[in-house]
Design a protein around this motif. Structure first.
Motif, PDB file in Angstrom:
ATOM      1  N   HIS A  35       0.830  -1.204   0.000  1.00 10.29           N
ATOM      2  CA  HIS A  35       0.000   0.000   0.000  1.00 10.29           C
ATOM      3  C   HIS A  35       0.868   1.258   0.000  1.00 10.29           C
ATOM      4  CE1 HIS A  35      -3.409   2.610   0.876  1.00 10.29           C
ATOM      5  NE2 HIS A  35      -2.746   3.108   1.907  1.00 10.29           N
ATOM      6  N   ALA A  36       1.998   1.190   0.692  1.00 10.12           N
ATOM      7  CA  ALA A  36       2.903   2.336   0.796  1.00 10.12           C
ATOM      8  C   ALA A  36       3.521   2.702  -0.556  1.00 10.12           C
ATOM      9  CB  ALA A  36       4.006   2.047   1.810  1.00 10.12           C
ATOM     10  N   GLN A  37       3.468   1.783  -1.535  1.00  6.71           N
ATOM     11  CA  GLN A  37       4.040   2.081  -2.858  1.00  6.71           C
ATOM     12  C   GLN A  37       3.176   3.097  -3.620  1.00  6.71           C
ATOM     13  OE1 GLN A  37       7.114   0.825  -3.151  1.00  6.71           O
ATOM     14  NE2 GLN A  37       6.562  -0.081  -1.163  1.00  6.71           N
ATOM     15  N   GLY A  38       1.911   3.221  -3.230  1.00  5.59           N
ATOM     16  CA  GLY A  38       1.050   4.260  -3.791  1.00  5.59           C
ATOM     17  C   GLY A  38       0.278   3.872  -5.031  1.00  5.59           C
ATOM     18  N   ASP A  39       0.660   2.769  -5.696  1.00  9.29           N
ATOM     19  CA  ASP A  39      -0.032   2.403  -6.942  1.00  9.29           C
ATOM     20  C   ASP A  39      -0.422   0.930  -6.977  1.00  9.29           C
ATOM     21  OD1 ASP A  39       2.478   1.317  -7.117  1.00  9.29           O
ATOM     22  OD2 ASP A  39       2.884   2.000  -9.163  1.00  9.29           O
ATOM     23  N   VAL A  40      -0.510   0.308  -5.787  1.00  4.04           N
ATOM     24  CA  VAL A  40      -0.896  -1.102  -5.709  1.00  4.04           C
ATOM     25  C   VAL A  40      -2.245  -1.201  -4.995  1.00  4.04           C
ATOM     26  CG1 VAL A  40      -0.259  -3.409  -4.917  1.00  4.04           C
ATOM     27  CG2 VAL A  40       1.538  -1.803  -5.624  1.00  4.04           C
ATOM     28  N   ASP A  41      -3.225  -1.760  -5.701  1.00  6.61           N
ATOM     29  CA  ASP A  41      -4.581  -1.906  -5.164  1.00  6.61           C
ATOM     30  C   ASP A  41      -4.802  -3.379  -4.833  1.00  6.61           C
ATOM     31  OD1 ASP A  41      -7.225  -1.531  -4.514  1.00  6.61           O
ATOM     32  OD2 ASP A  41      -7.925  -1.627  -6.586  1.00  6.61           O
ATOM     33  N   ILE A  42      -4.995  -3.688  -3.542  1.00  6.18           N
ATOM     34  CA  ILE A  42      -5.087  -5.077  -3.100  1.00  6.18           C
ATOM     35  C   ILE A  42      -6.521  -5.431  -2.718  1.00  6.18           C
ATOM     36  CG2 ILE A  42      -4.289  -6.771  -1.396  1.00  6.18           C
ATOM     37  CD1 ILE A  42      -1.835  -4.957  -0.951  1.00  6.18           C
ATOM     38  N   THR A  43      -7.012  -6.547  -3.263  1.00  7.29           N
ATOM     39  CA  THR A  43      -8.222  -7.181  -2.754  1.00  7.29           C
ATOM     40  C   THR A  43      -7.774  -8.420  -2.004  1.00  7.29           C
ATOM     41  OG1 THR A  43      -9.623  -6.388  -4.562  1.00  7.29           O
ATOM     42  CG2 THR A  43     -10.389  -8.315  -3.333  1.00  7.29           C
ATOM     43  N   LEU A  44      -7.965  -8.422  -0.681  1.00 10.67           N
ATOM     44  CA  LEU A  44      -7.503  -9.521   0.163  1.00 10.67           C
ATOM     45  C   LEU A  44      -8.683 -10.415   0.547  1.00 10.67           C
ATOM     46  CD1 LEU A  44      -5.433 -11.014   1.932  1.00 10.67           C
ATOM     47  CD2 LEU A  44      -5.859  -9.314   3.726  1.00 10.67           C
ATOM     48  N   CYS A  45      -8.652 -11.653   0.085  1.00  8.71           N
ATOM     49  CA  CYS A  45      -9.697 -12.625   0.394  1.00  8.71           C
ATOM     50  C   CYS A  45      -9.359 -13.340   1.704  1.00  8.71           C
ATOM     51  CB  CYS A  45      -9.815 -13.652  -0.729  1.00  8.71           C
ATOM     52  SG  CYS A  45     -10.162 -12.929  -2.345  1.00  8.71           S
ATOM     53  N   LEU A  46     -10.316 -13.374   2.625  1.00 16.28           N
ATOM     54  CA  LEU A  46     -10.155 -14.056   3.905  1.00 16.28           C
ATOM     55  C   LEU A  46     -11.341 -14.988   4.125  1.00 16.28           C
ATOM     56  CD1 LEU A  46      -9.042 -11.045   6.153  1.00 16.28           C
ATOM     57  CD2 LEU A  46      -7.566 -12.868   5.282  1.00 16.28           C
ATOM     58  N   PRO A  47     -11.117 -16.167   4.717  1.00 16.01           N
ATOM     59  CA  PRO A  47     -12.232 -17.108   4.903  1.00 16.01           C
ATOM     60  C   PRO A  47     -13.343 -16.559   5.777  1.00 16.01           C
ATOM     61  CG  PRO A  47     -10.115 -18.138   5.434  1.00 16.01           C
ATOM     62  CD  PRO A  47      -9.844 -16.696   5.218  1.00 16.01           C
ATOM     63  N   LYS A  48     -12.948 -15.930   6.895  1.00 14.08           N
ATOM     64  CA  LYS A  48     -13.962 -15.477   7.839  1.00 14.08           C
ATOM     65  C   LYS A  48     -13.537 -14.175   8.526  1.00 14.08           C
ATOM     66  CE  LYS A  48     -16.762 -16.957  11.781  1.00 14.08           C
ATOM     67  NZ  LYS A  48     -17.022 -18.018  12.783  1.00 14.08           N
ATOM     68  N   PRO A  49     -13.605 -13.048   7.821  1.00 13.87           N
ATOM     69  CA  PRO A  49     -13.337 -11.772   8.503  1.00 13.87           C
ATOM     70  C   PRO A  49     -14.476 -11.449   9.460  1.00 13.87           C
ATOM     71  CG  PRO A  49     -14.033 -11.370   6.251  1.00 13.87           C
ATOM     72  CD  PRO A  49     -13.942 -12.857   6.400  1.00 13.87           C
ATOM     73  N   TRP A  50     -14.179 -10.594  10.441  1.00 11.64           N
ATOM     74  CA  TRP A  50     -15.167 -10.280  11.478  1.00 11.64           C
ATOM     75  C   TRP A  50     -15.747  -8.878  11.326  1.00 11.64           C
ATOM     76  CZ3 TRP A  50     -16.543 -14.127  14.907  1.00 11.64           C
ATOM     77  CH2 TRP A  50     -15.727 -15.257  14.897  1.00 11.64           C
ATOM     78  N   GLY A  51     -15.153  -8.089  10.440  1.00 16.70           N
ATOM     79  CA  GLY A  51     -15.652  -6.738  10.226  1.00 16.70           C
ATOM     80  C   GLY A  51     -14.876  -5.667  10.961  1.00 16.70           C
ATOM     81  N   ASP A  52     -13.960  -6.093  11.849  1.00 14.57           N
ATOM     82  CA  ASP A  52     -13.174  -5.101  12.591  1.00 14.57           C
ATOM     83  C   ASP A  52     -11.735  -5.029  12.087  1.00 14.57           C
ATOM     84  OD1 ASP A  52     -12.448  -7.608  13.461  1.00 14.57           O
ATOM     85  OD2 ASP A  52     -12.543  -7.147  15.608  1.00 14.57           O
ATOM     86  N   GLU A  53     -11.475  -5.632  10.929  1.00 15.38           N
ATOM     87  CA  GLU A  53     -10.139  -5.577  10.341  1.00 15.38           C
ATOM     88  C   GLU A  53      -9.856  -4.195   9.772  1.00 15.38           C
ATOM     89  OE1 GLU A  53     -11.471  -9.761  10.449  1.00 15.38           O
ATOM     90  OE2 GLU A  53     -12.387  -7.942   9.648  1.00 15.38           O
ATOM     91  N   ASP A  54      -8.589  -3.850   9.685  1.00 10.06           N
ATOM     92  CA  ASP A  54      -8.158  -2.571   9.116  1.00 10.06           C
ATOM     93  C   ASP A  54      -8.225  -2.661   7.590  1.00 10.06           C
ATOM     94  OD1 ASP A  54      -6.831  -0.309   8.230  1.00 10.06           O
ATOM     95  OD2 ASP A  54      -5.246  -0.422   9.729  1.00 10.06           O
ATOM     96  N   HIS A  55      -9.035  -1.789   6.986  1.00 10.97           N
ATOM     97  CA  HIS A  55      -9.212  -1.796   5.524  1.00 10.97           C
ATOM     98  C   HIS A  55      -8.324  -0.759   4.830  1.00 10.97           C
ATOM     99  CE1 HIS A  55     -12.984  -4.334   5.060  1.00 10.97           C
ATOM    100  NE2 HIS A  55     -12.822  -4.260   6.364  1.00 10.97           N
ATOM    101  N   THR A  56      -7.425  -0.129   5.576  1.00 10.90           N
ATOM    102  CA  THR A  56      -6.589   0.929   5.004  1.00 10.90           C
ATOM    103  C   THR A  56      -5.712   0.416   3.875  1.00 10.90           C
ATOM    104  OG1 THR A  56      -6.494   1.943   7.205  1.00 10.90           O
ATOM    105  CG2 THR A  56      -4.931   2.748   5.563  1.00 10.90           C
ATOM    106  N   CYS A  57      -5.115  -0.753   4.078  1.00 13.88           N
ATOM    107  CA  CYS A  57      -4.113  -1.263   3.134  1.00 13.88           C
ATOM    108  C   CYS A  57      -4.697  -2.194   2.080  1.00 13.88           C
ATOM    109  CB  CYS A  57      -3.010  -2.006   3.894  1.00 13.88           C
ATOM    110  SG  CYS A  57      -2.222  -1.015   5.166  1.00 13.88           S
ATOM    111  N   ALA A  58      -5.887  -2.738   2.342  1.00 17.79           N
ATOM    112  CA  ALA A  58      -6.461  -3.706   1.407  1.00 17.79           C
ATOM    113  C   ALA A  58      -7.985  -3.688   1.490  1.00 17.79           C
ATOM    114  CB  ALA A  58      -5.944  -5.106   1.734  1.00 17.79           C
TER     115      ALA A  58
END
Length: 422
Positions: A30-53
């Motif tokens: 994310h710090a590179q400024g031009d990388v857009d990440i979609t991160l797949c997780l089996p069971k997120p809880w909704g309180d994860e940090d979405h800043t980087c992905a």
């Protein structure tokens, strides 16, 4: 550049080192400024940090068509997924999965973590990956560890996009050579299908090349790093143990890979020379009871503490309360905990059989089996104030230079090479 990333765990829900590394890598990219990440997780809880992905909840992806209205979808999973994305994913179901155990939204549930039916969950995750890969727009796939390799392979087959896999550990590390053939097969299949293999150390890279017979030209070392300490962690006080009992800590999974018995045996040797040291074995694992019995057999149970599994702030409180941190791993692909200990100003002893030994200088390194050298190092740090201060001050300076941003820059370059952009 758009990255479809497959992970298994993510802070604040940490089950092991994979969550920490996955977050650090996402942060570095994310710090590179031009990388857009979609991160797949089996069971997120909704309180994860979405800043980087952008986190995609795999347990909300429909694989069986269900006629459900917008408000119902929003009420059921609105905290985890935009209902519009749910309908978009529903349009890309590619086969009849009605025989599978799905819920009222046509999605599969996951237990989270590492349940008894782990292999079934890995397979289910890979099925869902096909729907995701048909729906989203991305340039490259990045799959973390063997749990997500089948999903990465499926996404590659569906999309034709290149696959990078990240080897955080192999079953040779976890089993001391007594490899589980099923896990080995999944690992090897992932490596065979990968266009680029990222390994957390030269040690792991050699294992991938020699034991899994991979082409060295596609296998690269990508060392891990450490986050800067948040202010609340920096503000945790370090007790002054001058003239008092010292504390020596082991913190991690209490399993054979981590070498806990060597820590107990080294502690026994130290306690033959002084009784002014307490030993802390923080963590949980299948060897915990065995280690409690071993400490009792050696007659040092009164000097040993087993506080159990720690997470979040507890880890840093424990590290800051310690005079020495010891990681006697038999086979450690990398090992982030010594970097965290050094950040906290705690002098560190690590095994030469760890990946982090390749990049750390201001710590003491011993062979995991050399309990005499380990005991000497523990005793010296506890009784030599100058050595303690040197390792403390230089260790803090060293880890300050080991950043996830540098890791992200290197991974981005590997993406570009894999895509043929360079």
């Amino acid at each position: 550049m758009k990255v479809l990333m497959f992970g298994w765990e993510y802070p604040p829900h940490v089950y092991g080192g994979l969550a920490t590394a996955n977050f650090g890598i996402a942060e570095g990219l994310h710090a590179q400024g031009d990388v857009d990440i979609t991160l797949c997780l089996p069971k997120p809880w909704g309180d994860e940090d979405h800043t980087c992905a952008n986190i995609l909840a795999m347990n909300c992806v429909p694989i069986v068509w269900r006629d459900v209205n917008y408000d119902y979808v929003k009420g059921r999973i609105g905290n985890l997924m935009d209902p519009d994305l749910y309908y978009k994913l529903r349009d890309h179901i590619y086969a009849d999965f009605s025989y599978m155990n799905v819920n009222d939204l046509g999605a599969m549930e996951f237990a989270g973590g590492y349940p008894g039916n782990l292999h079934e969950e890995i397979n289910n995750y890979s099925v869902i990956a096909g729907v995701v890969a048909r729906t989203l727009d991305f340039d490259i796939i990045h799959a973390h560890d063997w749990l997500t390799f089948p999903a990465g392979i499926h996404a590659k087959e569906v999309s034709g996009k290149p696959l990078c896999i990240h080897v955080h550990a192999t079953d040779f590390d976890r089993s001391r050579g007594h490899v589980n053939p099923t896990v080995f097969s999944i690992e090897k299949d992932g490596m065979d299908h990968a266009d680029c293999i990222m390994c957390v150390s030269d040690l792991t890279r050699r294992t991938v090349i020699n034991e899994y017979h991979q082409d060295p030209r596609k296998v690269f070392t990508v060392h891990n790093a450490v986050y800067p300490l948040r202010k609340e962690l920096q503000d945790i006080p370090r007790p002054d143990h001058t003239g008092k009992e010292k504390i020596v800590t082991f913190l991690g999974r209490i399993t054979m890979q981590k070498g806990p018995e060597y820590f107990v045996e080294a502690a026994n040797m130290v306690l033959h020379r002084t009784r002014n040291i307490r030993f802390c074995m923080a963590g949980s694992g299948d060897m915990m009871n065995q280690m409690i019995y071993l400490a009792a057999e050696r007659g040092i149970a009164d000097r040993f503490h087993f506080p159990g599994f720690m997470r979040g702030k507890q880890v840093y409180e424990c590290l800051k309360d310690s005079d020495v941190y010891v990681m006697p791993s038999v086979s450690e692909p990398f090992g982030i905990s010594p970097l965290e200990a050094m950040q906290c100003g705690t002098p560190t002893i690590i095994s030469k059989q760890s990946g982090c030994a390749e990049i750390l200088s201001n710590c003491i390194k011993t062979d995991y089996w050399d309990i005499h050298a380990m005991a000497d190092a523990i005793y010296s740090i506890c009784h030599n104030e100058s050595l303690f201060k040197y390792l403390q001050e230089e260790g803090i300076k060293e880890v300050a230079q080991i950043t996830w941003e540098k890791v992200g820059l290197w991974i981005r370059e590997l993406y570009e090479r894999t895509l043929g952009w360079r």
